[in-house]
Write an enzyme that holds these catalytic residues in place. Structure first.
Site, PDB file in Angstrom:
ATOM      1  CB  ALA A   1      44.905  48.121  40.245  1.00  0.00           C
TER       2      ALA A   1
ATOM      3  N   GLY B   1      44.321  52.658  44.768  1.00  0.00           N
ATOM      4  CA  GLY B   1      43.531  53.899  44.720  1.00  0.00           C
ATOM      5  C   GLY B   1      42.714  53.945  43.445  1.00  0.00           C
TER       6      GLY B   1
ATOM      7  CB  VAL C   1      47.358  48.985  36.284  1.00  0.00           C
ATOM      8  CG1 VAL C   1      47.097  50.389  36.846  1.00  0.00           C
ATOM      9  CG2 VAL C   1      46.058  48.227  36.153  1.00  0.00           C
TER      10      VAL C   1
ATOM     11  N   GLY D   1      59.230  57.737  24.479  1.00  0.00           N
ATOM     12  CA  GLY D   1      59.457  59.181  24.423  1.00  0.00           C
ATOM     13  C   GLY D   1      60.876  59.570  24.045  1.00  0.00           C
TER      14      GLY D   1
ATOM     15  CD  GLU E   1      60.714  55.731  33.678  1.00  0.00           C
ATOM     16  OE1 GLU E   1      59.726  55.130  33.244  1.00  0.00           O
ATOM     17  OE2 GLU E   1      60.918  56.957  33.491  1.00  0.00           O
TER      18      GLU E   1
HETATM   19  C1  UD2 Z   1      56.256  56.359  34.553  1.00  0.00           C
HETATM   20  C2  UD2 Z   1      56.402  54.854  34.354  1.00  0.00           C
HETATM   21  C3  UD2 Z   1      56.038  54.158  35.642  1.00  0.00           C
HETATM   22  C4  UD2 Z   1      56.896  54.648  36.789  1.00  0.00           C
HETATM   23  C5  UD2 Z   1      56.794  56.174  36.889  1.00  0.00           C
HETATM   24  C6  UD2 Z   1      57.807  56.758  37.831  1.00  0.00           C
HETATM   25  C7  UD2 Z   1      55.960  54.076  32.101  1.00  0.00           C
HETATM   26  C8  UD2 Z   1      54.931  53.893  31.058  1.00  0.00           C
HETATM   27  N1  UD2 Z   1      55.510  54.459  33.294  1.00  0.00           N
HETATM   28  O1  UD2 Z   1      54.827  56.550  34.536  1.00  0.00           O
HETATM   29  O2  UD2 Z   1      56.189  52.759  35.516  1.00  0.00           O
HETATM   30  O3  UD2 Z   1      58.227  54.240  36.595  1.00  0.00           O
HETATM   31  O4  UD2 Z   1      57.018  56.810  35.645  1.00  0.00           O
HETATM   32  O5  UD2 Z   1      57.462  56.541  39.139  1.00  0.00           O
HETATM   33  O6  UD2 Z   1      57.114  53.825  31.871  1.00  0.00           O
HETATM   34  N2  UD2 Z   1      49.997  53.232  40.672  1.00  0.00           N
HETATM   35  C9  UD2 Z   1      48.806  52.928  41.330  1.00  0.00           C
HETATM   36  N3  UD2 Z   1      48.177  53.909  42.017  1.00  0.00           N
HETATM   37  C10 UD2 Z   1      48.636  55.191  42.084  1.00  0.00           C
HETATM   38  C11 UD2 Z   1      49.823  55.491  41.391  1.00  0.00           C
HETATM   39  C12 UD2 Z   1      50.481  54.498  40.685  1.00  0.00           C
HETATM   40  O7  UD2 Z   1      48.340  51.797  41.302  1.00  0.00           O
HETATM   41  O8  UD2 Z   1      47.994  56.035  42.709  1.00  0.00           O
HETATM   42  C13 UD2 Z   1      50.698  52.153  39.954  1.00  0.00           C
HETATM   43  C14 UD2 Z   1      50.002  51.776  38.649  1.00  0.00           C
HETATM   44  O9  UD2 Z   1      50.236  50.426  38.391  1.00  0.00           O
HETATM   45  C15 UD2 Z   1      50.685  52.659  37.632  1.00  0.00           C
HETATM   46  C16 UD2 Z   1      52.111  52.630  38.158  1.00  0.00           C
HETATM   47  O10 UD2 Z   1      51.998  52.610  39.582  1.00  0.00           O
HETATM   48  O11 UD2 Z   1      50.546  52.120  36.330  1.00  0.00           O
HETATM   49  C17 UD2 Z   1      53.006  53.804  37.732  1.00  0.00           C
HETATM   50  O12 UD2 Z   1      52.385  55.026  38.069  1.00  0.00           O
HETATM   51  P1  UD2 Z   1      52.025  56.080  36.943  1.00  0.00           P
HETATM   52  O13 UD2 Z   1      51.406  55.362  35.806  1.00  0.00           O
HETATM   53  O14 UD2 Z   1      51.241  57.180  37.531  1.00  0.00           O
HETATM   54  O15 UD2 Z   1      53.451  56.587  36.547  1.00  0.00           O
HETATM   55  P2  UD2 Z   1      53.862  57.497  35.259  1.00  0.00           P
HETATM   56  O16 UD2 Z   1      52.699  57.698  34.356  1.00  0.00           O
HETATM   57  O17 UD2 Z   1      54.568  58.699  35.734  1.00  0.00           O
END
Ligand code: UD2
Length: 343
Positions: A112, A114, A202, A225, A293
């Site tokens: 978690a 920022g 998170v 997806g 990922e």
């Molecule tokens: C997908 C994936 C994610 C990651 C990403 C590619 C799923 C549901 N999510 O989601 O796991 O592989 O693609 O990089 O499969 N985080 C922070 N602060 C930030 C940004 C990220 O704490 O400013 C952490 C946080 O735990 C978050 C995770 O990194 O849940 C993944 O980031 P995301 O949720 O923005 O990634 P997303 O939605 O593109």
């Protein structure tokens, strides 16, 4: 009454009696199978018909294994014979009793950093309600704001551990660096202390049971997806220069970066490999399409998961639920990427 009539009557009685004795169990068997596809609660009460139940030595009742038992509307086993876990393919009470005897400890990691700190409260509170309830659990929170971690009441046997990590100007960096931190956590802290680990996003909430049915050596979750798509549509890294490259025609499922796990040794190997490949790519100026990922997907193609979790284990709130998804156990919340990400 003439003799002929009595003989026919007797014959009919005998035939009907035999049919009753032999066909009743078959009828009940079918009835049981029909029942098995209905009325599941997600919390242990899979079957209504008591007829099929066998009594185990420990007094547990559960259905006899059957090739027709379970789901026929979804893929429930992979070509390499790993189970694909959907509601209706497992018996939670039996599984819990097996793992309770082994007195296991399960770790979860969650980052978690920022603005993502805002998602932590819901994540932790719902984990208390649904994630390995009744088992020893250690949740490791990695954050740049340890003082902002919400005070969530943990049940007996459950522990929250908060660790500081630096922030970054790039969300891609935050997301991908999780592999390095998970690798180090396993090496320095978890060894000899924990049996299984799950690494979770998170910005998500638990809605229903996530328990012992998810345990395995190496566990991956099918991305919600893409689970109906042909592999040609999967968003793998397609540039051969990247160490996350998956060639056309390759790949099994498209897995989530937001949830994976297994035993410590397997997850350590996965985290170490993905971290190294991500860093080696970076030295050559390449970042895979979906950061860690993409590397995880390459890894799972070469090192098949021993258990695959269906999209019930990571749904997305913005998606309407499809009929084959009978239970949503964990799902990503709707978020405004432009507002929460640092870049
Ligand atoms: C997908 C994936 C994610 C990651 C990403 C590619 C799923 C549901 N999510 O989601 O796991 O592989 O693609 O990089 O499969 N985080 C922070 N602060 C930030 C940004 C990220 O704490 O400013 C952490 C946080 O735990 C978050 C995770 O990194 O849940 C993944 O980031 P995301 O949720 O923005 O990634 P997303 O939605 O593109």
């Amino acid at each position: 009454m003439n003799l002929k009539f009595v003989a026919v009557l007797l014959f009919l009685v005998v035939v009907l009696g035999v049919m009753f004795i032999y066909l009743k169990p078959i009828y009940r068997f079918r009835e049981g199978l029909c029942d098995s596809s209905e009325g599941r609660s997600g919390d242990g009460h899979l079957f209504r018909s008591p007829d099929l139940h066998l009594v185990a030595t420990n007094g547990l009742k559960y259905p006899q294994p059957s090739i027709t038992h379970g789901r026929t509307d979804v893929v429930s086993v992979t070509p390499w014979l790993a189970p694909v876990v959907w509601e209706g393919t497992f018996y939670p009470v039996l599984l819990d009793s097996i793992y309770q005897k082994r007195n296991i400890t399960v770790a979860a990691t969650v980052f978690a950093v920022g603005k993502y700190i805002r998602f932590l409260k819901d994540f932790l509170e719902t984990a208390e309600q649904h994630f390995f309830v009744g088992f020893r659990v250690k949740v490791y929170v990695f954050t740049d704001q340890p003082n902002e971690v919400p005070k969530v009441k943990m049940a007996a046997g459950r522990e929250l551990v908060v660790r500081s990590v630096p922030n970054s100007k790039r969300w891609q960096e935050i997301s991908a660096r999780r592999m390095e931190i998970i690798q180090t956590l396993i090496e320095e802290t978890l060894k000899n202390d924990v049996d299984y680990i799950f690494c979770l996003d998170v910005d998500s909430k638990f809605h229903s049971r996530w328990g012992t049915e998810s345990l395995g050596e190496l566990v991956a979750v099918i991305h919600p997806g893409y689970y109906k798509d042909d592999r040609s549509k999967f968003p793998y890294e397609r540039r051969p220069a990247s160490r996350a490259y998956v060639a056309p025609g390759e790949g099994d499922f498209y897995y989530c970066g937001g949830a994976f796990g297994g035993v410590l040794a397997e997850v350590h190997q996965l985290a170490q490999t993905c971290r190294k490949n991500f860093e080696d790519d970076a030295k050559e100026g390449i970042e895979a399409a979906w950061q860690e990922e993409s590397h995880l997907n390459r890894y799972m193609w070469l090192n098949k998961p021993s258990k695959v979790l269906s999209p019930e284990y990571l749904w997305q709130d913005f998606k309407a639920r499809n009929s084959e998804v009978r239970v949503i156990r964990f799902s990503g919340v709707i978020k405004n990427y432009n507002e929460i990400r640092p870049n």
